[in-house]
Design a protein around this motif. Structure first.
Motif, PDB file in Angstrom:
ATOM      1  N   ALA A  90     -25.787  34.713 -48.071  1.00  0.00           N
ATOM      2  CA  ALA A  90     -25.576  33.763 -46.979  1.00  0.00           C
ATOM      3  C   ALA A  90     -24.080  33.572 -46.790  1.00  0.00           C
ATOM      4  N   GLN A  91     -23.717  33.053 -45.629  1.00  0.00           N
ATOM      5  CA  GLN A  91     -22.364  32.539 -45.465  1.00  0.00           C
ATOM      6  C   GLN A  91     -22.399  31.069 -45.855  1.00  0.00           C
ATOM      7  N   ALA A  92     -21.786  30.773 -46.991  1.00  0.00           N
ATOM      8  CA  ALA A  92     -21.824  29.416 -47.537  1.00  0.00           C
ATOM      9  C   ALA A  92     -20.564  28.647 -47.127  1.00  0.00           C
ATOM     10  N   GLY A  93     -20.575  27.355 -47.431  1.00  0.00           N
ATOM     11  CA  GLY A  93     -19.406  26.515 -47.218  1.00  0.00           C
ATOM     12  C   GLY A  93     -19.510  25.631 -45.992  1.00  0.00           C
ATOM     13  N   VAL A  94     -19.563  24.326 -46.210  1.00  0.00           N
ATOM     14  CA  VAL A  94     -19.660  23.380 -45.098  1.00  0.00           C
ATOM     15  C   VAL A  94     -18.389  23.391 -44.264  1.00  0.00           C
ATOM     16  N   ARG A  95     -17.232  23.306 -44.915  1.00  0.00           N
ATOM     17  CA  ARG A  95     -15.986  23.100 -44.179  1.00  0.00           C
ATOM     18  C   ARG A  95     -15.587  24.323 -43.367  1.00  0.00           C
ATOM     19  N   TRP A  96     -15.829  25.524 -43.888  1.00  0.00           N
ATOM     20  CA  TRP A  96     -15.416  26.722 -43.149  1.00  0.00           C
ATOM     21  C   TRP A  96     -16.272  26.920 -41.904  1.00  0.00           C
ATOM     22  N   SER A  97     -17.467  26.326 -41.880  1.00  0.00           N
ATOM     23  CA  SER A  97     -18.312  26.457 -40.691  1.00  0.00           C
ATOM     24  C   SER A  97     -17.686  25.775 -39.475  1.00  0.00           C
ATOM     25  N   LEU A  98     -16.720  24.866 -39.708  1.00  0.00           N
ATOM     26  CA  LEU A  98     -15.981  24.257 -38.603  1.00  0.00           C
ATOM     27  C   LEU A  98     -14.976  25.235 -37.999  1.00  0.00           C
ATOM     28  N   GLU A  99     -14.546  26.200 -38.797  1.00  0.00           N
ATOM     29  CA  GLU A  99     -13.501  27.129 -38.363  1.00  0.00           C
ATOM     30  C   GLU A  99     -14.055  28.480 -37.907  1.00  0.00           C
ATOM     31  N   ALA A 100     -15.148  28.920 -38.493  1.00  0.00           N
ATOM     32  CA  ALA A 100     -15.681  30.261 -38.205  1.00  0.00           C
ATOM     33  C   ALA A 100     -17.174  30.183 -37.928  1.00  0.00           C
ATOM     34  N   SER A 106     -24.227  34.681 -37.603  1.00  0.00           N
ATOM     35  CA  SER A 106     -24.408  36.111 -37.862  1.00  0.00           C
ATOM     36  C   SER A 106     -25.172  36.352 -39.157  1.00  0.00           C
ATOM     37  N   THR A 107     -24.732  35.739 -40.240  1.00  0.00           N
ATOM     38  CA  THR A 107     -25.343  35.983 -41.546  1.00  0.00           C
ATOM     39  C   THR A 107     -26.600  35.150 -41.766  1.00  0.00           C
ATOM     40  N   ASN A 108     -26.527  33.852 -41.460  1.00  0.00           N
ATOM     41  CA  ASN A 108     -27.597  32.938 -41.848  1.00  0.00           C
ATOM     42  C   ASN A 108     -28.753  32.892 -40.866  1.00  0.00           C
ATOM     43  N   VAL A 109     -28.526  33.331 -39.633  1.00  0.00           N
ATOM     44  CA  VAL A 109     -29.604  33.362 -38.652  1.00  0.00           C
ATOM     45  C   VAL A 109     -30.027  34.804 -38.387  1.00  0.00           C
ATOM     46  N   SER A 133     -32.153  28.069 -49.425  1.00  0.00           N
ATOM     47  CA  SER A 133     -31.785  27.069 -48.442  1.00  0.00           C
ATOM     48  C   SER A 133     -30.766  26.138 -49.108  1.00  0.00           C
ATOM     49  N   THR A 134     -30.620  24.929 -48.630  1.00  0.00           N
ATOM     50  CA  THR A 134     -29.570  24.066 -49.145  1.00  0.00           C
ATOM     51  C   THR A 134     -29.936  22.597 -49.004  1.00  0.00           C
ATOM     52  N   SER A 135     -29.399  21.788 -49.895  1.00  0.00           N
ATOM     53  CA  SER A 135     -29.575  20.337 -49.788  1.00  0.00           C
ATOM     54  C   SER A 135     -28.882  19.786 -48.547  1.00  0.00           C
ATOM     55  N   SER A 136     -27.974  20.550 -47.952  1.00  0.00           N
ATOM     56  CA  SER A 136     -27.253  20.080 -46.772  1.00  0.00           C
ATOM     57  C   SER A 136     -28.172  19.837 -45.581  1.00  0.00           C
ATOM     58  N   THR A 154     -31.429  16.444 -38.456  1.00  0.00           N
ATOM     59  CA  THR A 154     -30.104  15.965 -38.083  1.00  0.00           C
ATOM     60  C   THR A 154     -29.064  16.423 -39.112  1.00  0.00           C
ATOM     61  N   PRO A 155     -28.915  17.736 -39.320  1.00  0.00           N
ATOM     62  CA  PRO A 155     -27.905  18.217 -40.275  1.00  0.00           C
ATOM     63  C   PRO A 155     -26.499  17.835 -39.827  1.00  0.00           C
ATOM     64  N   ALA A 156     -25.609  17.646 -40.806  1.00  0.00           N
ATOM     65  CA  ALA A 156     -24.260  17.173 -40.522  1.00  0.00           C
ATOM     66  C   ALA A 156     -23.260  18.293 -40.306  1.00  0.00           C
ATOM     67  N   SER A 157     -23.661  19.554 -40.474  1.00  0.00           N
ATOM     68  CA  SER A 157     -22.740  20.677 -40.314  1.00  0.00           C
ATOM     69  C   SER A 157     -23.482  21.861 -39.719  1.00  0.00           C
ATOM     70  N   LEU A 158     -22.711  22.776 -39.130  1.00  0.00           N
ATOM     71  CA  LEU A 158     -23.329  23.999 -38.610  1.00  0.00           C
ATOM     72  C   LEU A 158     -23.930  24.817 -39.743  1.00  0.00           C
ATOM     73  N   TYR A 159     -23.256  24.852 -40.893  1.00  0.00           N
ATOM     74  CA  TYR A 159     -23.828  25.556 -42.047  1.00  0.00           C
ATOM     75  C   TYR A 159     -25.243  25.075 -42.315  1.00  0.00           C
ATOM     76  N   ALA A 160     -25.417  23.752 -42.394  1.00  0.00           N
ATOM     77  CA  ALA A 160     -26.743  23.194 -42.659  1.00  0.00           C
ATOM     78  C   ALA A 160     -27.717  23.538 -41.544  1.00  0.00           C
ATOM     79  N   ALA A 161     -27.241  23.524 -40.304  1.00  0.00           N
ATOM     80  CA  ALA A 161     -28.112  23.845 -39.168  1.00  0.00           C
ATOM     81  C   ALA A 161     -28.612  25.278 -39.246  1.00  0.00           C
TER      82      ALA A 161
END
Length: 326
Positions: A90-100, A106-109, A133-136, A154-161
């Motif tokens: 997967a492409q992990a990381g909550v914060r990087w999902s704001l930038e990329a 691409s990876t997670n969907v 999956s993830t607790s996010s 209602t996920p708080a990040s695109l990663y979680a979505a």
């Protein structure tokens, strides 16, 4: 015995799962794209550790991007011995999902859909797929333990979505194509060979090098830290116990004991023998204040229990970190 396809095999969790499968005599096919989200040298080192201590022919690695759908489906077709899948890439990381953001879709969907299609086209040869999956997916919560039956829309990040999208697609595919699928919502996994973007790694590095550690929300965070060996035991338990045909299940897999982030800092200070310089910062967009796993479902179905407390697990990590970096 057939073969297990493990995606993300050079990643933190994937490499540990490959090692555990190989240790019990399984044939493992690994897949990873070795991307540069963090230093690929760490992924290469995990791979070297895997291939250096196993019987010849037991493990093969394919350098392949999950989003390269044609190549992924060709891998399934060329390996008819695959009878189980541990989809941990997967492409992990909550914060990087704001930038990329497109790296995550691409990876997670697209990549997750490619795995489901590969399993579907196996025409029943693949008896069970376990995926990460993830607790996010639970979003920003502070009201007690997270249960699998709670709302996760209602996920708080695109990663979680994107990870929630994987759960929804899996439910659809299980029903449409009579597949057996199990999703595992991981809660803050840590330990040796971990990810350099995680707080415990960043804090260890900063303390040892005399740099300040960055404490978001001024450190007022809680995480359900779960040691890697416990996570691997849960993944194998799930893999070995498929649902009924056409079944899709989702489980929390966590320590079920949320710890204040500042307690983790104090443990690291004691283990390293040096104080941390603390930089207090506001909450980061997309982050959540607390995670807390209700694990009664996975306990009841598989008898799985976490066994590693935070001080013990961090001790293993710090010793590994010092040995790895000299």
């Amino acid at each position: 015995m057939g073969q297990v396809l493990v995606t993300g095999a050079a990643g933190f969790i994937g490499a540990h799962v490959c090692q555990a499968l190989l240790a019990r005599g399984e044939q493992v096919i690994g897949l990873d794209n070795f991307n540069s989200y963090y230093d690929p040298a760490l992924k290469e080192a995990r791979l070297a550790a895997l291939t250096g201590n196993n019987r010849p022919g037991a493990f093969t690695m394919h350098r392949l991007d999950l989003a390269s759908t044609d190549d992924l489906l060709a891998l399934f077709a060329a390996n008819p011995g695959i009878d189980r899948v541990a989809h941990l890439g997967a492409q992990a990381g909550v914060r990087w999902s704001l930038e990329a953001p497109f790296a995550y879709t691409s990876t997670n969907v697209t990549g997750h859909l490619g795995i489901l299609e590969g399993v579907r086209r196996s025409e029943g040869r693949i008896g069970h797929t376990v995926y990460a999956s993830t607790s996010s997916v639970y979003g920003s919560r502070t009201d007690g333990a997270f249960r699998e039956t709670d709302r996760t829309d209602t996920p708080a990040s695109l990663y979680a979505a994107t990870k929630k999208a994987g759960e929804v697609m899996s439910s659809t595919y299980a029903d449409l194509y009579n597949l057996r699928l199990t999703g595992l919502r991981f809660f803050t996994v840590y330990g040796p060979w971990g990810r350099p973007d995680m707080a415990y790694w960043l804090f260890t590095d900063a303390i040892l090098k005399g740099r300040p550690i960055r404490l978001f929300n001024e450190g007022r965070m809680q995480r359900d830290f779960t040691y890697i060996d416990d996570i691997v035991a849960g993944i194998l338990a799930a893999l070995d116990n498929p649902p009924v045909q056409g079944g899709h299940r989702v489980y929390n897999i966590g320590n079920s004991q949320p710890e204040p982030l500042l307690d983790m800092v104090s443990i690291l200070e004691d283990l390293i023998g040096m104080p941390a310089r603390r930089e207090l910062l506001p909450m980061q967009p997309g982050d959540v204040p607390s995670t807390f796993a209700d694990i009664s479902a996975i306990q009841g179905d598989f008898g799985w229990e976490p066994t590693t407390d935070l001080k013990t697990g961090l001790g293993h990590f710090v010793r590994w970190w010092k040995a790895y970096f000299g």
